[in-house]
Design an enzyme around this catalytic site. Sequence first.
Site, PDB file in Angstrom:
ATOM      1  N   LYS A 127       2.402  -7.765  16.606  1.00 29.59           N
ATOM      2  CA  LYS A 127       2.422  -5.966  16.364  1.00 29.59           C
ATOM      3  C   LYS A 127       1.992  -5.089  15.452  1.00 29.59           C
ATOM      4  O   LYS A 127       2.501  -5.972  14.041  1.00 29.59           O
ATOM      5  CB  LYS A 127       3.981  -5.695  16.880  1.00 29.59           C
ATOM      6  CG  LYS A 127       4.385  -6.389  18.470  1.00 29.59           C
ATOM      7  CD  LYS A 127       6.147  -6.341  18.584  1.00 29.59           C
ATOM      8  CE  LYS A 127       6.572  -7.310  17.602  1.00 29.59           C
ATOM      9  NZ  LYS A 127       8.186  -7.588  17.870  1.00 29.59           N
ATOM     10  N   THR A 179      12.767   4.962  14.875  1.00 30.59           N
ATOM     11  CA  THR A 179      12.114   3.606  15.558  1.00 30.59           C
ATOM     12  C   THR A 179      13.244   2.432  16.127  1.00 30.59           C
ATOM     13  O   THR A 179      13.237   1.425  15.778  1.00 30.59           O
ATOM     14  CB  THR A 179      11.815   3.438  14.619  1.00 30.59           C
ATOM     15  OG1 THR A 179      11.537   2.996  13.395  1.00 30.59           O
ATOM     16  CG2 THR A 179      10.478   4.232  14.779  1.00 30.59           C
ATOM     17  N   GLY A 226      15.262  -0.741  17.327  1.00 26.07           N
ATOM     18  CA  GLY A 226      15.149  -1.098  18.626  1.00 26.07           C
ATOM     19  C   GLY A 226      14.077  -0.857  19.201  1.00 26.07           C
ATOM     20  O   GLY A 226      13.740  -2.193  20.579  1.00 26.07           O
ATOM     21  N   GLY A 260      11.211  -3.585  18.418  1.00 26.46           N
ATOM     22  CA  GLY A 260      11.193  -4.765  18.717  1.00 26.46           C
ATOM     23  C   GLY A 260      11.310  -5.454  20.188  1.00 26.46           C
ATOM     24  O   GLY A 260      11.227  -5.712  20.847  1.00 26.46           O
TER      25      GLY A 260
HETATM   26  N1  LIG Z   1       5.457   5.109  15.472  1.00 27.55           N
HETATM   27  C1  LIG Z   1       5.238   4.603  15.738  1.00 27.55           C
HETATM   28  N2  LIG Z   1       3.709   5.541  17.222  1.00 27.55           N
HETATM   29  C2  LIG Z   1       3.945   4.400  17.858  1.00 27.55           C
HETATM   30  N3  LIG Z   1       4.387   3.135  17.881  1.00 27.55           N
HETATM   31  C3  LIG Z   1       4.369   2.413  17.476  1.00 27.55           C
HETATM   32  C4  LIG Z   1       5.559   2.648  16.402  1.00 27.55           C
HETATM   33  N4  LIG Z   1       5.602   2.199  15.918  1.00 27.55           N
HETATM   34  C5  LIG Z   1       5.822   1.098  16.229  1.00 27.55           C
HETATM   35  N5  LIG Z   1       5.087   0.502  17.414  1.00 27.55           N
HETATM   36  C6  LIG Z   1       4.863  -0.413  18.346  1.00 27.55           C
HETATM   37  O1  LIG Z   1       6.389  -0.492  18.936  1.00 27.55           O
HETATM   38  C7  LIG Z   1       6.266  -1.814  19.283  1.00 27.55           C
HETATM   39  C8  LIG Z   1       7.384  -2.456  18.399  1.00 27.55           C
HETATM   40  O2  LIG Z   1       6.725  -2.984  17.323  1.00 27.55           O
HETATM   41  P1  LIG Z   1       7.094  -2.666  15.354  1.00 27.55           P
HETATM   42  O3  LIG Z   1       5.903  -3.370  15.184  1.00 27.55           O
HETATM   43  O4  LIG Z   1       7.962  -1.580  15.335  1.00 27.55           O
HETATM   44  O5  LIG Z   1       8.521  -4.098  16.454  1.00 27.55           O
HETATM   45  P2  LIG Z   1       9.844  -4.412  15.565  1.00 27.55           P
HETATM   46  O6  LIG Z   1       9.234  -4.426  13.824  1.00 27.55           O
HETATM   47  O7  LIG Z   1       9.958  -5.641  15.324  1.00 27.55           O
HETATM   48  O8  LIG Z   1      10.736  -3.509  15.792  1.00 27.55           O
HETATM   49  P3  LIG Z   1      12.175  -3.359  15.003  1.00 27.55           P
HETATM   50  O9  LIG Z   1      12.682  -2.876  13.770  1.00 27.55           O
HETATM   51  O10 LIG Z   1      12.712  -3.049  16.537  1.00 27.55           O
HETATM   52  O11 LIG Z   1      12.418  -4.958  14.673  1.00 27.55           O
HETATM   53  C9  LIG Z   1       4.683  -1.991  18.695  1.00 27.55           C
HETATM   54  O12 LIG Z   1       3.784  -1.493  19.307  1.00 27.55           O
HETATM   55  C10 LIG Z   1       3.887  -1.056  17.692  1.00 27.55           C
HETATM   56  O13 LIG Z   1       2.329  -0.541  17.716  1.00 27.55           O
HETATM   57  C1  LIG Z   2      21.178  -7.528  16.765  1.00 21.62           C
HETATM   58  C2  LIG Z   2      20.311  -6.732  17.341  1.00 21.62           C
HETATM   59  N1  LIG Z   2      18.956  -7.779  17.528  1.00 21.62           N
HETATM   60  C3  LIG Z   2      18.151  -7.207  16.882  1.00 21.62           C
HETATM   61  C4  LIG Z   2      17.575  -5.748  15.557  1.00 21.62           C
HETATM   62  C5  LIG Z   2      16.314  -5.960  15.143  1.00 21.62           C
HETATM   63  O1  LIG Z   2      15.599  -4.634  15.372  1.00 21.62           O
HETATM   64  C6  LIG Z   2      18.574  -5.521  14.973  1.00 21.62           C
HETATM   65  N2  LIG Z   2      18.282  -4.707  14.126  1.00 21.62           N
HETATM   66  N3  LIG Z   2      20.152  -5.763  15.902  1.00 21.62           N
END
Ligand SMILES: Nc1ncnc2c1ncn2[C@@H]1O[C@H](COP(=O)(O)OP(=O)(O)OP(=O)(O)O)[C@@H](O)[C@H]1O
Ligand SMILES: Cc1ncc(CO)c(N)n1
Length: 279
Positions: free
Chosen positions: A174, A208, A210, A212
Amino acid sequence: MTSIALTIAGSDSGGGAGIQADLKTFQELGTFGTSALTAVTAQNTLGVHAVQPIDTSIVIAQLEAILDDFTIGAAKTGMLFSAEIIEAISDTLSRYPTFPFVIDPVMIAKGGASLLQQAAIVALKERLIPMAALLTPNIPEAEVLAEMPITSLSHMEIAAKRLLEMGAGAVLLKGGHREDTPFAEDLFVSADGERFIMKSKRIQTKDTHGTGCTFAAAITAELAKGAPMTEAVITAKHFIHAAIEDGLSIGNGHGPTNHAAYRLRGNRARKDVELIEKR
Ligand SMILES: Nc1ncnc2c1ncn2[C@@H]1O[C@H](COP(=O)(O)OP(=O)(O)OP(=O)(O)O)[C@@H](O)[C@H]1O
Ligand SMILES: Cc1ncc(CO)c(N)n1
């Protein structure tokens, strides 16, 4: 027939990530959600205030209760916390019939709190990743797992290949954390040679929390309904784009995404999400 999805993850008391995001997403996409809790976090949009892992025997008892009774269509993992929990999950799952298994290798929450102990990374690599139909790291997670810095698409390609070599059936790297592009670009590669990029405009928002978890849960719900992997990840990208676009400005920090947005828009593909040529 009702499709059943399973999440093995931590609780986010703030409701935007973790088990709560997974179950809401499963519901929105028409599946019945089940859950095995690995940890409880005291968390809100501002950060993680406390973490309490669940006793490993109780994690396994939850899994057995679910797997002894239901036919699971697909499962995902989120926060797993320790090597002991990971090893027990791996042992337990290998005693049951297989189903598509999505591993979201959650390591650190947005505010910097650790959701996976350092010592658990080896267990994740050796015991769980080889069982995965799909691995969905963000950039910092892929950097840790592939042991290389990632600052460009070509780095993403190299890292994704390394992660495939660890035994996952496919990798969706991602690009939400990339700073060198105005797009949210995710790279998909599979062990059978498929490769494509899903690209959308980057939405300017602080909400943003959650993303992922929600994305991986949407993929899992689609797999549980029987969608092929490529279709599942594409539908999930439309789902997460809508959820971020209609993000909820609640709380005083990073608000959650809107899990209902995709359904409220009629479960339709978003025209601002594009699929870049397979190659
Ligand atoms: N600002 C944004 N605009 C559009 N799409 C986004 C944005 N931020 C993340 N995404 C998309 O959201 C999805 C989740 O990606 P991201 O890389 O944010 O996951 P993550 O870091 O695992 O999330 P978390 O912060 O919950 O751990 C991907 O498809 C990414 O391209
Ligand atoms: C419980 C839990 N799982 C995953 C994430 C990652 O977004 C979080 N912030 N909290």
